[in-house]
Motif scaffolding. Structure first.
Motif, short mmCIF file in Angstrom:
data_model
loop_
_atom_site.label_atom_id
_atom_site.label_comp_id
_atom_site.label_asym_id
_atom_site.label_seq_id
_atom_site.Cartn_x
_atom_site.Cartn_y
_atom_site.Cartn_z
N ASP A 115 0.83 -1.21 0.00
CA ASP A 115 0.00 0.00 0.00
C ASP A 115 0.86 1.26 0.00
O ASP A 115 0.54 2.24 -0.68
CB ASP A 115 -0.92 0.02 1.24
CG ASP A 115 -2.10 -0.92 1.08
OD1 ASP A 115 -2.27 -1.49 -0.01
OD2 ASP A 115 -2.83 -1.10 2.07
N THR A 116 1.92 1.22 0.77
CA THR A 116 2.79 2.40 0.82
C THR A 116 3.48 2.60 -0.53
O THR A 116 3.60 3.74 -1.01
CB THR A 116 3.84 2.22 1.93
OG1 THR A 116 3.16 2.02 3.18
CG2 THR A 116 4.74 3.43 2.03
N THR A 160 2.31 1.78 -3.37
CA THR A 160 1.28 2.32 -4.26
C THR A 160 1.10 3.82 -4.04
O THR A 160 0.99 4.60 -5.00
CB THR A 160 -0.06 1.59 -4.02
OG1 THR A 160 0.15 0.20 -4.31
CG2 THR A 160 -1.16 2.16 -4.88
N ARG A 161 1.09 4.22 -2.78
CA ARG A 161 0.93 5.64 -2.46
C ARG A 161 2.11 6.44 -3.00
O ARG A 161 1.93 7.55 -3.52
CB ARG A 161 0.82 5.81 -0.94
CG ARG A 161 0.77 7.24 -0.44
CD ARG A 161 -0.57 7.92 -0.70
NE ARG A 161 -0.47 9.36 -0.41
CZ ARG A 161 -0.69 10.31 -1.31
NH1 ARG A 161 -1.08 10.02 -2.53
NH2 ARG A 161 -0.55 11.59 -0.97
#
Lengths: 315, 315, 315, 315
Positions: free
Chosen positions: C295-296, C298-299
């Protein structure tokens, strides 16, 4: 100060009285009366009003006087009372201290200045200015985690020798320094009484030479500390250690809260336990301090139950 | 708060007004009048009363009101006035702030709680409680060297977006954080005015996007900061830098004292220089703060002389 | 040292070269070659090998030499190379530094001693001992967040005047001190070159007088820093600020990771972005440092995309 | 690790062996032999080689091996030896530790990483990586004043339960935390041996449950600590306290130096006293560490003399 007041001593178990609040944030005098009665009944040798455990920093002077007045009334002279005057600097501390003395405090305790940037010489003058302006004994409170500076050994013993301060409450977290303070105080003829605020090592600090302890957990149960202290005074160190270890298992309640502030955690755990034991009617915290959630309260009750501290018959 | 008060803005040069004292420690109103007149004459765009440079922590509320009353009277509405309410926690800050507002403060500035151990959520509630209790704009003061915690970027911008705070005085010593605060504030639609307290890098902070500066040295000479700020506003960065570097050579007075406390050093140097320039009649420090010795004062006069700042004709 | 080596200068954009790793934790020389080629192609004026961004503390001397050898070979003399010798104390730093000089470092940079408890006089002797033992220029690295002490202005300028150190990389987080260091260095005849490690305020620090910058983010994109620096050198401060603000929006990738350590966060974000841009083949971290979750990453890709930094054609 | 090595235990008095140096800074093996013989003759139960008192951070691996080799040879298996491998991170610690194990160390002790910025999870992996790479027991050294982070109770007990670490040397300065570590270790079945480095409160820490002490002052006189420890083990707390207080009066030598660094002061005082007592031939400090002046040495001799510790017949 008067001869009478200068002879007030604080040794043994001197609990910092917690501040029971009603749900609307005002003082719960009924619970406070019950608490003070209970502390005295369990054998404490004095009361420390308006300390950190009492959330004193969150209260106005009017509220502080209101709190102290009830404590003094209920105590009715049975044990000596020392009160915290926690303010930024000497002029403000003196204002507060005088009101507390008028309300019945027999001694005042305060810290180095807050917010300001001072040298040791200035801190000494700070204590001198306060002592000169009040007519009861002054004590120094060494709590670097809140004040962000440490009171030096030389400073404290010199102020003791001058008669400026009569004792020290040490919550410095520095046992090596405290041991050296004891030795320096002894060498100077013991001008100071030295209380530790480290309630999980009272046996060890008594062995090292402490004159007493200020245990926040005594709000939950004072009798254990009284037994512990008595054991140290008769040299029964094995009994002292056993009692300390029993207390420490119950003291684990303060590690139950997760992710909260220092004030919400420590005082919050005490209040939750006091409420669980029927000592106070509400676990309300001072305004802006967060409350414990239900799971944490349950965990605290579980710890107390494991230690046989629930239920308890209250006075 | 009223629509009028919420429209008060503080940008440009907003000096923290020093507190002239008579030799007996009481307020020197004559010198204070002279100082305020001079600041306004030199072109400052607002006044920051009762800040750290004003030694506010050493004064009682009565003294603070006495100080502010003179400042407000002399100012006579010419520039907006923001006043510091530096106290332990919200209940005490509110008491002080209300008195200062009654005495004419058009905005209040305060810090995170002192002495207590709080989480970010509790610090946010602290500012919310204060803002709800006063009817002028509230500002946040970020000064970790005194408060021992830093106000986070998210916290400040969220409080700005909520309308709780209207601006920040940043004395955090953290230029990287300040730059990020500027960007976050821009992204949120600029709810906050952002003043830097770092008076030796005003050119750089203006380039970075600061809305103004709170320079203690303006008590010695404000005109330079006004010229510096004006240069930044018209994009003349070379001129701004030149002026900043000139100021910084004079600012070296604060490094003249050796071995004294932070408060004795910084404010002491300002007062010695103000006295040397005829702006105040005495360099008396707040009670318990040590005074500069004669050699240090001589060195300060020498620095001022080298910068062509002695003698000066005073109003 | 030789006349040739003492004339090496480091000004402008001097990126701290990241260390690409293969999934098994060994050095990824293919990615490292690509990275170095790219940095030079984008116009950097020197290379800072084996700094904090290069995770140098996690590597043995053999690995450090292996890394530096590739950097030197790919560089082929196009730009000067300074290498970090980060070790506990002078004797160990000298051992490492000599191996790095043998491998092609044209200057060495190191910090105050680690782990030990030293006075300023001892720290000065520490730098003197190292300088005397190597035959390339020595630089001082001021990074209190890692070393836990700050190098004083007087110390640095005195060591500069003695010829012990040739420059300073300032990651002190203290812009006020850095501004004063610039002034003191000017007053001493500029013995030192002064680089800032604060990559989000390069415009401001250039205005203040910095000689260059060591930007970790240049591993992701160096061209922006080159444009930014060039703008400052021709006095186009508006352009410099605009470029800085653009970079800062992309630099927000380092705030994407939550709940990880400082090393996992900063270098982790750089490596994730470098991988996303095709600059390195793997985002593997040094052993024991945690990796970013999906997720990080992706961010981080999203932030880069918003700034038009994905995709990029790589050499 | 082998069954034999895993059974090595360190309890009681385990002095950190000081490093005698010749005036040219090389190791004084003659004095080192005398020191080790004396420590064993006075009854210590183990030796802690290459700790902070041994100035290990100032020596190269070659020097460390040279030192340890002599200690191992003189000891000739009489007491167990644990050696410090103090380096930046796991890869470098493993290099050093393997050399020390080859030279005869029966256990290795190290700290959390230095210079780097790690999370608790990363610190745990750091210890796991080291333990997996060496074949003797690993101990954790908790010394925040040097490492600038504290090892958490949960972390230590979990690593103990995993078999990663076998013990802790606690120089954390936090007696409350140490008491809680003792309780948590007890609750986990005592996977860890817990030594205190706080040599002025050994009586108190023994009462609290410490398994032993690492007293730097034992280099000056070990017999007192042996008597003290023996008293604690037979429950004679009054005798233990009396012995501790006697030692503490002599320990005051470390407060004789004024204005010097931590390393110059503590180790410097020990070396001056050892020299005065004829234990080592020179009080030479590690390179770059300042020496005590003659007045300070005189004061140290005076303190020793007052305690009846001069002269002493040396072996």
């Amino acid at each position: 100060m008067t001869a009478a007041s200068s002879s007030v001593t604080f040794t043994g178990v001197i609990p910092p009285v917690a501040t029971p609040l009603l749900p609307d944030g005002t003082i719960d005098h009924v619970s406070l009366e019950r608490l003070v009665e209970r502390l005295i009944a369990e054998g404490v040798s004095g009361l420390f009003a308006l300390g950190s455990t009492g959330e004193t920093a969150y209260f106005t002077d009017d509220q502080r006087v209101e709190l102290l007045t009830t404590i003094v009334r209920v105590n009715a002279g049975r044990v000596p009372i020392i009160a915290g005057a926690i303010e930024l600097t000497a002029p403000r501390i003196i204002e507060t201290a005088r009101r507390l003395v008028a309300a019945g405090a027999q001694a005042i305790v305060t810290t180095a200045p807050l917010y300001t940037l001072n040298s040791a010489a200035e801190v000494a003058d700070h204590f001198r200015a306060i002592a000169a302006a009040i007519d009861v004994p002054l004590w120094a409170y060494d709590v670097p985690v809140r004040v962000h500076s440490k009171l030096g050994i030389d400073l404290l013993v010199r102020l003791g020798a001058e008669g400026v301060i009569h004792g020290v409450k040490d919550s410095s977290g520095d046992d090596v320094s405290f041991r050296r303070l004891i030795a320096a105080n002894d060498a100077a003829g013991r001008p100071l009484q030295l209380l530790t605020g480290h309630e999980v090592v009272v046996d060890a600090m008594a062995l090292a030479g402490a004159d007493g302890v200020v245990p926040g957990f005594a709000n939950v149960e004072a009798a254990g500390y009284v037994r512990l202290w008595d054991a140290t005074q008769r040299g029964d160190w094995t009994e002292a250690r056993t009692e300390q270890e029993r207390i420490n298992r119950a003291f684990d309640i303060v590690f139950a809260p997760q992710g909260l502030s220092g004030d919400a955690t420590g005082v919050g755990a005490f209040k939750a336990a006091m409420h669980a034991r029927g000592i106070i009617d509400h676990a309300t915290m001072a305004d802006t301090v967060q409350s414990l959630d239900a799971d944490t309260v349950t965990r605290i009750r579980q710890i107390l139950s494991e230690q046989g501290m629930l239920p308890v018959a209250v006075s």
